[in-house]
Design a protein around this motif. Structure first.
Motif, PDB file in Angstrom:
ATOM      1  N   LEU A 165      55.765 -25.476 -39.687  1.00 62.06           N
ATOM      2  CA  LEU A 165      55.086 -25.633 -38.396  1.00 62.06           C
ATOM      3  C   LEU A 165      54.426 -27.003 -38.290  1.00 62.06           C
ATOM      4  O   LEU A 165      54.489 -27.656 -37.240  1.00 62.06           O
ATOM      5  N   VAL A 166      53.796 -27.438 -39.364  1.00 59.20           N
ATOM      6  CA  VAL A 166      53.174 -28.765 -39.368  1.00 59.20           C
ATOM      7  C   VAL A 166      54.232 -29.838 -39.127  1.00 59.20           C
ATOM      8  O   VAL A 166      54.023 -30.777 -38.339  1.00 59.20           O
ATOM      9  N   ALA A 167      55.378 -29.696 -39.793  1.00 57.04           N
ATOM     10  CA  ALA A 167      56.467 -30.663 -39.611  1.00 57.04           C
ATOM     11  C   ALA A 167      56.987 -30.665 -38.179  1.00 57.04           C
ATOM     12  O   ALA A 167      57.433 -31.696 -37.671  1.00 57.04           O
ATOM     13  N   ALA A 168      56.929 -29.504 -37.519  1.00 57.45           N
ATOM     14  CA  ALA A 168      57.413 -29.383 -36.139  1.00 57.45           C
ATOM     15  C   ALA A 168      56.341 -29.754 -35.114  1.00 57.45           C
ATOM     16  O   ALA A 168      56.598 -29.724 -33.908  1.00 57.45           O
ATOM     17  N   GLY A 169      55.137 -30.082 -35.583  1.00 56.95           N
ATOM     18  CA  GLY A 169      54.072 -30.471 -34.674  1.00 56.95           C
ATOM     19  C   GLY A 169      53.386 -29.311 -33.978  1.00 56.95           C
ATOM     20  O   GLY A 169      52.760 -29.491 -32.924  1.00 56.95           O
ATOM     21  N   VAL A 170      53.476 -28.120 -34.553  1.00 53.04           N
ATOM     22  CA  VAL A 170      52.848 -26.934 -33.964  1.00 53.04           C
ATOM     23  C   VAL A 170      51.597 -26.596 -34.754  1.00 53.04           C
ATOM     24  O   VAL A 170      51.638 -26.413 -35.967  1.00 53.04           O
ATOM     25  N   ARG A 171      50.464 -26.528 -34.058  1.00 50.63           N
ATOM     26  CA  ARG A 171      49.204 -26.219 -34.721  1.00 50.63           C
ATOM     27  C   ARG A 171      48.947 -24.716 -34.691  1.00 50.63           C
ATOM     28  O   ARG A 171      49.143 -24.054 -33.679  1.00 50.63           O
ATOM     29  N   VAL A 172      48.504 -24.197 -35.823  1.00 53.53           N
ATOM     30  CA  VAL A 172      48.136 -22.785 -35.907  1.00 53.53           C
ATOM     31  C   VAL A 172      46.790 -22.682 -36.615  1.00 53.53           C
ATOM     32  O   VAL A 172      46.577 -23.309 -37.649  1.00 53.53           O
ATOM     33  N   ARG A 173      45.889 -21.929 -36.018  1.00 54.36           N
ATOM     34  CA  ARG A 173      44.578 -21.731 -36.637  1.00 54.36           C
ATOM     35  C   ARG A 173      44.692 -20.602 -37.663  1.00 54.36           C
ATOM     36  O   ARG A 173      45.161 -19.506 -37.342  1.00 54.36           O
ATOM     37  N   TRP A 174      44.246 -20.873 -38.897  1.00 54.26           N
ATOM     38  CA  TRP A 174      44.307 -19.837 -39.918  1.00 54.26           C
ATOM     39  C   TRP A 174      43.435 -18.646 -39.549  1.00 54.26           C
ATOM     40  O   TRP A 174      43.729 -17.507 -39.950  1.00 54.26           O
ATOM     41  N   SER A 175      42.381 -18.871 -38.779  1.00 53.02           N
ATOM     42  CA  SER A 175      41.527 -17.753 -38.363  1.00 53.02           C
ATOM     43  C   SER A 175      42.323 -16.751 -37.524  1.00 53.02           C
ATOM     44  O   SER A 175      42.126 -15.539 -37.651  1.00 53.02           O
ATOM     45  N   ARG A 176      43.217 -17.258 -36.707  1.00 53.69           N
ATOM     46  CA  ARG A 176      44.051 -16.365 -35.894  1.00 53.69           C
ATOM     47  C   ARG A 176      45.035 -15.609 -36.766  1.00 53.69           C
ATOM     48  O   ARG A 176      45.271 -14.413 -36.569  1.00 53.69           O
ATOM     49  N   PHE A 177      45.607 -16.293 -37.736  1.00 55.26           N
ATOM     50  CA  PHE A 177      46.524 -15.641 -38.670  1.00 55.26           C
ATOM     51  C   PHE A 177      45.806 -14.523 -39.421  1.00 55.26           C
ATOM     52  O   PHE A 177      46.323 -13.407 -39.551  1.00 55.26           O
ATOM     53  N   VAL A 178      44.601 -14.814 -39.909  1.00 54.36           N
ATOM     54  CA  VAL A 178      43.834 -13.823 -40.662  1.00 54.36           C
ATOM     55  C   VAL A 178      43.503 -12.625 -39.786  1.00 54.36           C
ATOM     56  O   VAL A 178      43.612 -11.465 -40.221  1.00 54.36           O
ATOM     57  N   LEU A 179      43.107 -12.870 -38.547  1.00 48.29           N
ATOM     58  CA  LEU A 179      42.729 -11.778 -37.647  1.00 48.29           C
ATOM     59  C   LEU A 179      43.911 -10.851 -37.360  1.00 48.29           C
ATOM     60  O   LEU A 179      43.777  -9.621 -37.432  1.00 48.29           O
ATOM     61  N   ILE A 180      45.070 -11.429 -37.059  1.00 46.79           N
ATOM     62  CA  ILE A 180      46.249 -10.612 -36.772  1.00 46.79           C
ATOM     63  C   ILE A 180      46.687  -9.858 -38.023  1.00 46.79           C
ATOM     64  O   ILE A 180      47.004  -8.662 -37.972  1.00 46.79           O
ATOM     65  N   GLY A 181      46.690 -10.541 -39.164  1.00 47.75           N
ATOM     66  CA  GLY A 181      47.054  -9.876 -40.411  1.00 47.75           C
ATOM     67  C   GLY A 181      46.100  -8.759 -40.772  1.00 47.75           C
ATOM     68  O   GLY A 181      46.506  -7.718 -41.304  1.00 47.75           O
ATOM     69  N   ALA A 182      44.789  -8.955 -40.471  1.00 53.00           N
ATOM     70  CA  ALA A 182      43.794  -7.934 -40.789  1.00 53.00           C
ATOM     71  C   ALA A 182      43.958  -6.682 -39.937  1.00 53.00           C
ATOM     72  O   ALA A 182      43.455  -5.614 -40.299  1.00 53.00           O
ATOM     73  N   VAL A 183      44.658  -6.808 -38.826  1.00 49.59           N
ATOM     74  CA  VAL A 183      44.974  -5.633 -38.004  1.00 49.59           C
ATOM     75  C   VAL A 183      46.251  -4.958 -38.496  1.00 49.59           C
ATOM     76  O   VAL A 183      46.310  -3.733 -38.668  1.00 49.59           O
ATOM     77  N   ILE A 184      47.276  -5.761 -38.757  1.00 52.24           N
ATOM     78  CA  ILE A 184      48.589  -5.211 -39.102  1.00 52.24           C
ATOM     79  C   ILE A 184      48.605  -4.599 -40.501  1.00 52.24           C
ATOM     80  O   ILE A 184      49.100  -3.477 -40.699  1.00 52.24           O
ATOM     81  N   ALA A 185      48.067  -5.308 -41.494  1.00 49.94           N
ATOM     82  CA  ALA A 185      48.176  -4.863 -42.886  1.00 49.94           C
ATOM     83  C   ALA A 185      47.571  -3.480 -43.138  1.00 49.94           C
ATOM     84  O   ALA A 185      48.236  -2.615 -43.727  1.00 49.94           O
ATOM     85  N   PRO A 186      46.325  -3.201 -42.710  1.00 53.28           N
ATOM     86  CA  PRO A 186      45.783  -1.861 -42.958  1.00 53.28           C
ATOM     87  C   PRO A 186      46.579  -0.751 -42.274  1.00 53.28           C
ATOM     88  O   PRO A 186      46.741   0.336 -42.841  1.00 53.28           O
ATOM     89  N   LEU A 187      47.053  -1.013 -41.055  1.00 53.91           N
ATOM     90  CA  LEU A 187      47.856  -0.005 -40.366  1.00 53.91           C
ATOM     91  C   LEU A 187      49.119   0.324 -41.158  1.00 53.91           C
ATOM     92  O   LEU A 187      49.492   1.500 -41.310  1.00 53.91           O
ATOM     93  N   ILE A 188      49.769  -0.713 -41.672  1.00 54.35           N
ATOM     94  CA  ILE A 188      50.981  -0.485 -42.458  1.00 54.35           C
ATOM     95  C   ILE A 188      50.655   0.258 -43.746  1.00 54.35           C
ATOM     96  O   ILE A 188      51.359   1.204 -44.127  1.00 54.35           O
ATOM     97  N   LEU A 189      49.590  -0.148 -44.421  1.00 55.73           N
ATOM     98  CA  LEU A 189      49.241   0.502 -45.686  1.00 55.73           C
ATOM     99  C   LEU A 189      48.975   1.987 -45.487  1.00 55.73           C
ATOM    100  O   LEU A 189      49.387   2.820 -46.306  1.00 55.73           O
ATOM    101  N   VAL A 190      48.301   2.331 -44.409  1.00 52.90           N
ATOM    102  CA  VAL A 190      47.997   3.746 -44.144  1.00 52.90           C
ATOM    103  C   VAL A 190      49.238   4.517 -43.748  1.00 52.90           C
ATOM    104  O   VAL A 190      49.522   5.593 -44.271  1.00 52.90           O
ATOM    105  N   LEU A 191      50.013   3.971 -42.816  1.00 52.97           N
ATOM    106  CA  LEU A 191      51.133   4.729 -42.247  1.00 52.97           C
ATOM    107  C   LEU A 191      52.392   4.697 -43.090  1.00 52.97           C
ATOM    108  O   LEU A 191      53.101   5.704 -43.215  1.00 52.97           O
ATOM    109  N   ALA A 192      52.693   3.554 -43.712  1.00 50.08           N
ATOM    110  CA  ALA A 192      53.960   3.429 -44.446  1.00 50.08           C
ATOM    111  C   ALA A 192      53.972   4.213 -45.730  1.00 50.08           C
ATOM    112  O   ALA A 192      55.058   4.517 -46.267  1.00 50.08           O
ATOM    113  N   VAL A 193      52.812   4.553 -46.264  1.00 53.89           N
ATOM    114  CA  VAL A 193      52.755   5.346 -47.494  1.00 53.89           C
ATOM    115  C   VAL A 193      53.013   6.827 -47.215  1.00 53.89           C
ATOM    116  O   VAL A 193      53.453   7.556 -48.113  1.00 53.89           O
TER     117      VAL A 193
END
Length: 383
Positions: free
Chosen positions: A349-377
């Motif tokens: 993404l950096v090479a392509a000139g696209v900026r991404v805030r790690w805070s946004r990545f963390v927030l989205i991951g913090a929603v998806i990961a627990p849901l998967i851990l609970v449901l996929a097991v």
């Protein structure tokens, strides 16, 4: 470069452990015997994906998908989700993160769409869709080895329902967060230029032929190596300048090799006693949640590959091994360093000139990961 440096340090630590007798020589040989087919597969499939990318295959596929959607963003979104899932399942999460990310970003930009939502599709599904097949993730290949063979049908039987849930959760969250912010339609764009149609056709045929060969029960390195050799020969004929030492993922090889050796030394000094306390025991639902949760925490704390290696010995059964894979495959989407694929994705993404805030990545991951851990097991306990 950072990855190679870390790998070099791990190699030194492993060699020291071997030299002073902490890691017995026969155990080091056992590690090497287990690891070489996995690393050979990684090299071969990376070469296939890189050369197919150089031939323009991924660009052409993305352009065809955009044309197939006929200017409707919703259908383009669905097709990109499907492409990221298939690429991850058959060609590994690193291929999706490294090669598909710049393709979908360029596709979005040329059609005047925000590229960030499509970039998030590639990184999230690169991790969560890596539960599908043995070849989808290095951890899966290691688990298949521990389960007694690289049988994709047996792997799907064990983890298929959980993989489907992980993908469904990812798609649902990503769609709810991003799709409503995109315009409903997009303008058409010119098809990407193809420098050599012969290379494109050969790359397409080889890649399409490779996909089923990876799921018929052969050792994964065999068809991957054959496909890599074919493409190398064709490129040597048509475009020799595209060939080079950089096609080999040296940093990843140095890191993975050093990691295997270092974890082998840790196991020799008794790390299993610590991980067994944390991971618990039992095949009941609560115990499986505990194992998956500890695996996810360890992966987000350090990295998913050492987390798996450190906890594999205490998994104890196929069902527990599957729970561990859910934790270390689908769980490491909260911290940037939890998955190598995420770090590689960010570099692209950096090479392509696209900026991404790690805070946004963390927030989205913090929603998806627990849901998967609970449901996929849940399917593991029900089975």
């Amino acid at each position: 470069m950072t990855l190679a440096i870390i790998g070099g340090v791990l190699w030194l630590l492993g060699i020291v452990a071997l030299a002073v007798g902490i890691l017995p020589g026969d155990e080091a040989l056992a590690v090497a015997d287990r690891v070489w087919p996995i690393l050979l597969f990684v090299v071969a499939v990376t070469i296939v994906a890189e050369l197919a990318s150089k031939a323009g295959l991924f660009d052409v596929v993305a352009a065809r998908l955009a044309r197939l959607a006929r200017g409707r963003t919703m259908w383009l979104w669905v097709l990109v989700l499907a492409l990221a899932t298939v690429a991850t399942a058959f060609l590994s999460l690193d291929t999706t993160a490294v090669l598909l990310t710049p393709v979908v970003v360029a596709m979005a930009v040329t059609r005047k769409l925000d590229p960030l939502p499509f970039a998030f599709v590639t990184v999230v599904l690169a991790n969560t869709a890596s539960l599908v097949l043995p070849v989808s993730n290095l951890t899966n290949l290691l688990a298949s080895d521990a389960l007694g063979g690289h049988d994709p049908i047996a792997f799907l039987t064990l983890l298929g329902p959980s993989a489907l849930i992980a993908i469904a959760v990812s798609v649902a969250v990503l769609t709810s967060v991003f799709l409503r912010k995109l315009p409903r339609t997009y303008p058409d764009a010119t098809a990407p230029a193809v420098a050599d149609p012969v290379l494109l056709r050969v790359s397409a045929v080889v890649t399409v032929a490779l996909l089923p060969l990876l799921v018929i029960g052969l050792e994964p390195w065999m068809p991957a190596l054959a496909a890599a050799v074919v493409l190398i020969v064709v490129f040597a004929w048509r475009a020799p300048r595209a060939l080079g030492i950089r096609l080999v993922p040296w940093s990843l090889l140095v890191f993975a090799g050093g990691l295997f050796l270092a974890v082998g030394a840790l196991e020799a000094v008794g790390i299993g006693r610590v991980t067994s306390v944390l991971a618990g025991s039992g095949d009941d639902l609560v115990s499986l949640w505990q194992l998956a949760g500890v695996g996810a925490l360890a992966a987000n704390g350090i990295n998913n590959l050492p987390a798996y290696l450190a906890m594999e010995s205490v998994a104890g059964s196929p069902v527990r091994l599957a729970a561990l894979l859910i934790g270390v495959n689908a769980g490491p989407i909260v911290t940037p360093w939890a998955s190598l694929a995420t770090l590689l994705w960010h570099d692209r993404l950096v090479a392509a000139g696209v900026r991404v805030r790690w805070s946004r990545f963390v927030l989205i991951g913090a929603v998806i990961a627990p849901l998967i851990l609970v449901l996929a097991v849940l399917p593991l306990a029900a089975g």
